[in-house]
Design an enzyme around this catalytic site. Structure first.
Site, PDB file in Angstrom:
ATOM      1  N   CYS A   3       0.840  -1.204   0.000  1.00  0.00           N
ATOM      2  CA  CYS A   3       0.000   0.000   0.000  1.00  0.00           C
ATOM      3  C   CYS A   3       0.876   1.256   0.000  1.00  0.00           C
ATOM      4  CB  CYS A   3      -0.941   0.023   1.204  1.00  0.00           C
ATOM      5  SG  CYS A   3      -1.788  -1.501   1.541  1.00  0.00           S
ATOM      6  N   ASP A  16      -9.868  -2.409  -5.515  1.00  0.00           N
ATOM      7  CA  ASP A  16      -8.864  -1.508  -4.955  1.00  0.00           C
ATOM      8  C   ASP A  16      -9.055  -0.111  -5.543  1.00  0.00           C
ATOM      9  OD1 ASP A  16      -6.661  -0.166  -4.020  1.00  0.00           O
ATOM     10  OD2 ASP A  16      -5.198  -1.680  -4.629  1.00  0.00           O
ATOM     11  N   HIS A  40      -7.910  -4.152  -1.465  1.00  0.00           N
ATOM     12  CA  HIS A  40      -6.729  -3.359  -1.113  1.00  0.00           C
ATOM     13  C   HIS A  40      -6.240  -3.801   0.272  1.00  0.00           C
ATOM     14  CE1 HIS A  40      -4.049   0.054  -1.108  1.00  0.00           C
ATOM     15  NE2 HIS A  40      -4.420   0.298   0.126  1.00  0.00           N
TER      16      HIS A  40
END
Ligand SMILES: *[C@@H]1O[C@H](CO)[C@@H](O)[C@H](O)[C@H]1NC(C)=O
Ligand SMILES: *[C@@H]1O[C@H](CO)[C@@H](O)[C@H](O)[C@H]1NC(C)=O
Ligand SMILES: *[C@@H]1O[C@H](CO)[C@@H](O)[C@H](O)[C@H]1NC(C)=O
Length: 258
Positions: free
Chosen positions: A147, A194, A226
Site C-alpha cells: 500500500c 482496490d 486493497h
C-alpha cells in the site's frame, strides 16, 4: 530524483550469522503467532529486524516498507519474519517515525498523508538503506512494499536510490515518473477491488512497465481487496491464497533477479 551517494562498505564476512530457529511450524509464511524479530534503533530510525536465516546470503537483504499501519501491525512483523524464513535477512524500518495510522479504517487518511509526504518519508528510507549498505554490508537490496510502502518500493528502485529489485502489493498513489524511473526488475501484486489501484490504472502501469528496459510482472488475485498482501482475512480461502501467493511472488521474484 537525485541519486544518493551511498558509501561502499569495506567488510569482511565471517560465518557468524545468527542461528535461525524456526517456530514449531516449518511453514515459511505464517499468519498467526508471535513475531520472532526485534526492534532496534540505528541512525535514529527504529527498525524491526527478523532473525537472519542460517542460509542467508551475507550480501543480499530484503527492505520491507510497510502499509500505513507500520510496525505496530502484527501482520507486518509476521510477514517480515516470513521473508526471513524464505532465506533473506529482512529489515523493516518505522517509516512513520512513531506515528503510523491507527489500526482503524476511520482514521483521517487525508491528515495522515499530509503529514507523511515523500519529503518526510524518503529520508527515513535513505537512512535505512545507508545503514544496510554501509554498516551491514549488503550490496544487493530487494525492496518489498505494501500500500503506502508500495509506492516507495518504486521510488527506491530508481537509479542510484539503493534498491536493485522491487515488489509492491497494491501500491497506492504510484506516480508515472516512479514507474518509468525504475532501474531494476519490478513486480506487482494487485487486488481485484482496490480504489487506490483501479483496473484502468493497472493497465497504464503495465504499459509503462513495458516501456522500461527491465523485467516486470503484474499479477491480479481474485477475491482480494486493497491491503490483502498484509491484512487478508485468512478465514476466506481466496484471500488466504492471494496473500500467500503474493508473498511467494515476491520471494520468487527476488530469488530470480536479486
Ligand atoms: C518537498 O520539498 C521540496 C523542496 O524543498 C518542495 O519544493 C516541495 O514543495 C515539498 N513537497 C511537499 C509535498 O512537502
Ligand atoms: C508492450 O510493448 C510491445 C511493443 O511495443 C507491444 O506490442 C505490446 O502490446 C505491449 N504490451 C503491453 C502489455 O503494454
Ligand atoms: C473473516 O472471514 C470470516 C469468514 O467469512 C468472517 O466470519 C469474519 O467476520 C471475517 N473477519 C473480518 C475481520 O472481516
Amino acid at each position: 530524483m537525485r541519486p544518493i551517494n551511498y558509501l561502499v562498505a569495506v567488510c569482511t564476512f565471517s560465518a557468524t550469522a545468527k542461528a535461525w530457529t524456526p517456530e514449531a511450524s516449518s511453514d515459511i509464511i505464517q499468519h498467526v503467532g508471535d513475531p520472532v524479530g526485534r526492534e532496534e534503533v540505528h541512525n535514529g530510525v527504529t527498525m524491526y529486524i527478523s532473525p537472519t536465516p542460517k542460509a542467508a546470503d551475507p550480501k543480499t537483504a530484503v527492505l520491507y516498507l510497510t502499509d500505513a499501519f507500520g510496525l505496530p501491525l502484527l501482520e507486518n512483523k509476521l510477514l517480515a519474519d516470513s521473508f526471513a524464513r524464505a532465506g533473506f535477512t529482512t529489515i523493516m524500518p518505522d517509516i512513520f517515525r512513531g506515528d503510523p495510522a491507527p489500526h482503524d479504517i476511520y482514521f483521517d487518511s487525508e491528515a495522515f498523508l499530509a503529514k507523511h509526504t515523500t519529503n518526510v518519508t524518503d529520508p527515513v528510507i535513505e537512512t535505512t538503506i545507508r545503514y544496510m549498505r554501509e554498516k551491514l554490508c549488503f550490496d544487493r537490496i530487494a525492496v518489498t512494499g505494501y500500500c503506502f510502502g508500495g509506492r516507495y518500493a518504486f521510488r527506491f528502485l530508481a537509479e542510484g536510490r539503493g534498491a536493485n529489485v522491487g515488489f509492491a502489493a497494491h501500491p497506492s498513489f504510484l506516480q508515472d515518473s516512479e514507474v518509468l524511473g525504475i532501474s531494476g526488475p519490478a513486480s506487482i501484486a494487485a487486488a481485484e477491488i482496490d480504489t487506490l489501484f483501479e483496473p484502468a490504472r493497472r493497465f497504464e502501469v503495465e504499459s509503462m512497465l513495458n516501456q522500461t528496459a527491465y523485467p516486470y510482472q503484474v499479477a491480479l488475485y481474485s477475491g482480494t481487496f486493497h491491503g490483502f498482501g498484509t491484512r487478508a482475512n485468512i478465514s476466506q480461502p481466496e484471500q488466504k491464497f492471494g496473500k500467500e501467493e503474493a508473498f511467494f511472488q515476491a520471494v520468487r521474484w527476488f530469488k530470480a533477479w536479486l
